[in-house]
Design an enzyme around this catalytic site. Sequence first.
Site: not given
Length: 625
Positions: A60, A62, A201, A206
């Site tokens: 994952d 960001e 987040h 995540d």
Amino acid sequence: MSSTTVPTRDAPHRPPAPGGPRLLSVQAFTPTAVEGAAPVQLGLDELGTPLQDVTFVVVDLETTGGSPASAGITEIGAVKVRGGEVLGEFQTLVNPGTPVPAFIARLTGITTGMVATAPPIEAVLPSFLEFSRGSVLVAHNAPFDIGFLKAAARDAGYEWPGNQVLDTVPLARRVVTRDEAPNHKLSTLAALFHATVTPEHRALADARATVDVLHALLERMAPFGVTHLEDLATATDPVPADVRRKRTLADGLPDGPGVYMFRGPGEEVLYVGTSTSIRRRVRSYFTAAEKRGRMTEMVRIAHAVTPVECATVLEAQVRELRLIAEHSPRYNRRSKFPERMSWVRLTSEHHPRLSIVQDVRADAAHIGPYSSRRQAQLAIDALHDALPVRQCTSRLPLLPARGASACALAEMGRCGAPCTTAQEPQGYPAVAGRARATMLTDPADVVEHLTARIAELAATERYEQAADVTSRLEAFLLGAGRAQRLHPLAACAQLVAARPVEGSRWEIVVVRHARLAATGLSPSGADPWPTIDALVATAEDVPAPVAPAPACHPHEADLVLGWLEQPGVRLVDVSHPLAWPVRSARAFADGTRTAQRVAHHGRARLGSGSPTGEPRATDPTEDPC
């Protein structure tokens, strides 16, 4: 034949940069449950790679925005799992090179100050690529995360390793209904499946939540027959249950080159196919990768699959053709009846003419074979356009009858009129000689005449007529080219050739009159001559045909010729010279393409298609079948 070596090399491995990301909770994985277990019989579930043996890296990211072109990565989190056990975790902040937007900081909690001292993506990528090496990458909405990673690798000059990618969103759409969840967001699915970590987040959290979602989705997919890594590629495309249940037909099939036969009631051969991996290819018929309705119908009828293992890919291709010709399977569309292929013959009578036949005689000139009578007729039309060969079908007397009159074609100069005395004694024999030479050695008479005609028609914007003439020229060059290539191979009593393959081995073929008589592989690193001698001694005895007709299906001869023309093939022994005319039909292919482009360009300007509404072939050397 020339030899070409194509070197291959692995992409250089770049070590992780110092000061990069850290690995968390790396655990040793020992399959103790397998050791000492009692032996069991392998079933279909053991074919391929079972999901419990697959290493997944759930990742994952960001980022500072929604597109790699305008945004950067701020955090990478990943979890490596296999068999439901966590093997390791990967987490690092990343300096995106730009300030973190305020709304992103509020959403993720990652501020510009937090990433100011973090390593750039160029320093992070080597460690992540090493962490995920050899695994299946998993992400929720994978195009987003994998898209950013690929763009970063490209910009940093790293080669993307090409891991298989699994997206949990389409999997969820397959097995999670609207009654269970209003949408397929990660937070919604994590709540539905009672994930141990709540998505917040942040990349690692995540990724951990996605691991729980992945395991829950795979558990739900098992009743649909998704139990192996190979099933995941088509898991999101539903397959009828009765078709998927037929997967058991692939049980025990070999994982090597060969031919497979689907059998129906009464052991009828329904379909014959070939593949470099029989098992993988047969398994694909029971997945959504198979889109052909006819094949789905065939699978529903079939009750068994018979494999025929082959030493080489060429042997598998040849066996497929022979089995199709032998069994005439109703679901095969390839030519099942080679005896129905057509040839164009210049007859051997005193006043020769052109005719369409299905056999080859030693005392006549032939071009072909053609897969359809229509193509053969187009080739005859091309010869008649360029040469005044008679078009009447009656057998003419040696001397013209008294009072015989010429037909209208003779008056237009399109027939040598051997039926009358209105020609020189050697007139028509000269015409027949030119026709024979055009068919067998030099097609210049036909090519020059028809290309000039095409240019004339295109110049007056008569593009449909130009396209018709082009089709005739294509058909003629196709048949003449095939006959010129087949003739020396069909006349050769024995040809032995070898090609180097991986593992210091040689692929050896023995060809007799264009028919594959034997083939095999020499042992790795060993002298190939004992294998060659054994193959020659045990090769099939093939009676000589009448060239240019080969002693096999014409498509088999094409396969053999294609193999012989590969780079690196060496001729070991030939009993007959292999030679093609210098001004062969294939040598004129470029000129035909140019003429054809003129005709097609003009038709495009007029906005019209072919008279039949069907596209025309764009390659004059392409077999229309």
